[in-house]
Design an enzyme around this catalytic site. Structure first.
Site, PDB file in Angstrom:
ATOM      1  N   HIS A 260      21.033  76.611  35.680  1.00 52.93           N
ATOM      2  CA  HIS A 260      21.437  77.997  35.459  1.00 52.93           C
ATOM      3  C   HIS A 260      21.236  78.343  33.984  1.00 52.93           C
ATOM      4  O   HIS A 260      20.955  77.477  33.159  1.00 52.93           O
ATOM      5  CB  HIS A 260      22.943  78.168  35.721  1.00 52.93           C
ATOM      6  CG  HIS A 260      23.419  77.707  37.055  1.00 52.93           C
ATOM      7  ND1 HIS A 260      23.639  78.569  38.091  1.00 52.93           N
ATOM      8  CD2 HIS A 260      23.759  76.474  37.507  1.00 52.93           C
ATOM      9  CE1 HIS A 260      24.096  77.898  39.138  1.00 52.93           C
ATOM     10  NE2 HIS A 260      24.171  76.628  38.812  1.00 52.93           N
TER      11      HIS A 260
ATOM     12  N   GLU B 183      24.602  74.539  33.334  1.00 55.78           N
ATOM     13  CA  GLU B 183      24.386  75.837  32.682  1.00 55.78           C
ATOM     14  C   GLU B 183      23.787  75.600  31.305  1.00 55.78           C
ATOM     15  O   GLU B 183      24.347  74.854  30.500  1.00 55.78           O
ATOM     16  CB  GLU B 183      25.716  76.585  32.510  1.00 55.78           C
ATOM     17  CG  GLU B 183      26.358  77.031  33.791  1.00 55.78           C
ATOM     18  CD  GLU B 183      25.898  78.402  34.269  1.00 55.78           C
ATOM     19  OE1 GLU B 183      24.997  79.008  33.634  1.00 55.78           O
ATOM     20  OE2 GLU B 183      26.458  78.868  35.276  1.00 55.78           O
TER      21      GLU B 183
ATOM     22  N   HIS C 147      18.906  78.378  39.878  1.00 59.70           N
ATOM     23  CA  HIS C 147      19.812  79.254  40.618  1.00 59.70           C
ATOM     24  C   HIS C 147      18.998  80.292  41.389  1.00 59.70           C
ATOM     25  O   HIS C 147      19.340  80.665  42.511  1.00 59.70           O
ATOM     26  CB  HIS C 147      20.778  79.917  39.630  1.00 59.70           C
ATOM     27  CG  HIS C 147      22.024  80.429  40.256  1.00 59.70           C
ATOM     28  ND1 HIS C 147      22.950  81.141  39.545  1.00 59.70           N
ATOM     29  CD2 HIS C 147      22.534  80.329  41.508  1.00 59.70           C
ATOM     30  CE1 HIS C 147      23.957  81.474  40.333  1.00 59.70           C
ATOM     31  NE2 HIS C 147      23.725  80.985  41.533  1.00 59.70           N
TER      32      HIS C 147
ATOM     33  N   ASP D 146      18.260  83.281  37.208  1.00 62.23           N
ATOM     34  CA  ASP D 146      18.237  82.198  36.231  1.00 62.23           C
ATOM     35  C   ASP D 146      17.740  80.884  36.842  1.00 62.23           C
ATOM     36  O   ASP D 146      17.866  80.707  38.045  1.00 62.23           O
ATOM     37  CB  ASP D 146      19.633  82.027  35.601  1.00 62.23           C
ATOM     38  CG  ASP D 146      20.759  81.825  36.602  1.00 62.23           C
ATOM     39  OD1 ASP D 146      20.845  82.576  37.586  1.00 62.23           O
ATOM     40  OD2 ASP D 146      21.566  80.905  36.394  1.00 62.23           O
TER      41      ASP D 146
END
Length: 189
Positions: free
Chosen positions: A36, A118, A154, A164
């Site tokens: 992500h 992330e 993602h 993303d």
């Protein structure tokens, strides 16, 4: 390679405990890494806004965008800052709330069997060399502990809903270092 502490906590990384997690279904093996990106406020880097968001302490009055997202309860297992610092929010043996409604290779609910990473960034801004170096460490460590068979963005597990890690992410990096892992077809998998 970084060692694992008790459970699915990685040694040598900053730990900030998010309440936004649950148990994985019985028998669910961690086999997927979902990549992500996040920046709070959007396209701004630094600060502690992402950590506050993942622990449900984001001040909705601090920025207009925060008012839109402050009530959401989300998390990821790892957050990799632009400088390469790693923050772990959820034990990898647990189910973080990162992918939402999602499907990978016709298997739904990716949170059940994935680890979410992330990267501090935005879809159209290049990621840093430090982030790619740390991503390599993380995926190697995850492969040492779990039967990882695939990496997806993602955008691939929630197409049309999420974009993303975006076109700035270098999927060739993943293919170069882990040629046996399944990747989304459009990125060479």
């Amino acid at each position: 390679m970084r060692p694992w502490l008790g459970g699915g906590w990685l040694a040598g990384v900053r730990q900030v405990f998010s309440p936004n997690f649950g148990s994985r279904p019985v028998g669910a093996e961690v086999s997927l890494v979902v990549i992500h990106n996040i920046s709070l406020p959007p396209n701004e880097f630094g600060g502690d806004w992402v950590a506050r968001f993942f622990v449900n302490q984001l001040d909705p009055a601090a920025h207009p965008y925060f008012a839109e997202i402050a009530g959401q309860q989300v998390s990821a297992h790892f957050y990799v800052r632009r400088d390469g610092q790693i923050v772990q929010f959820v034990d990898c043996d647990r189910r973080a709330w990162h992918a939402g409604r999602s499907t990978w290779l016709e298997r739904e609910n990716c949170n059940d069997y994935s680890v979410g990473i992330e990267l501090e960034g935005a879809d159209d801004l290049p990621y840093t060399t430090a982030q790619y170096g740390v991503l390599r460490e993380l995926i190697d460590a995850l492969q040492a502990r779990y039967p990882i068979t695939a990496v997806a963005g993602h955008c691939h597990v929630a197409p049309g809903r999420k974009s993303d890690p975006g076109p700035a992410f270098d999927w060739r990096f993943i293919r170069q270092h882990w040629p046996a892992l399944a990747l989304p077809a459009e990125v060479g998998g």
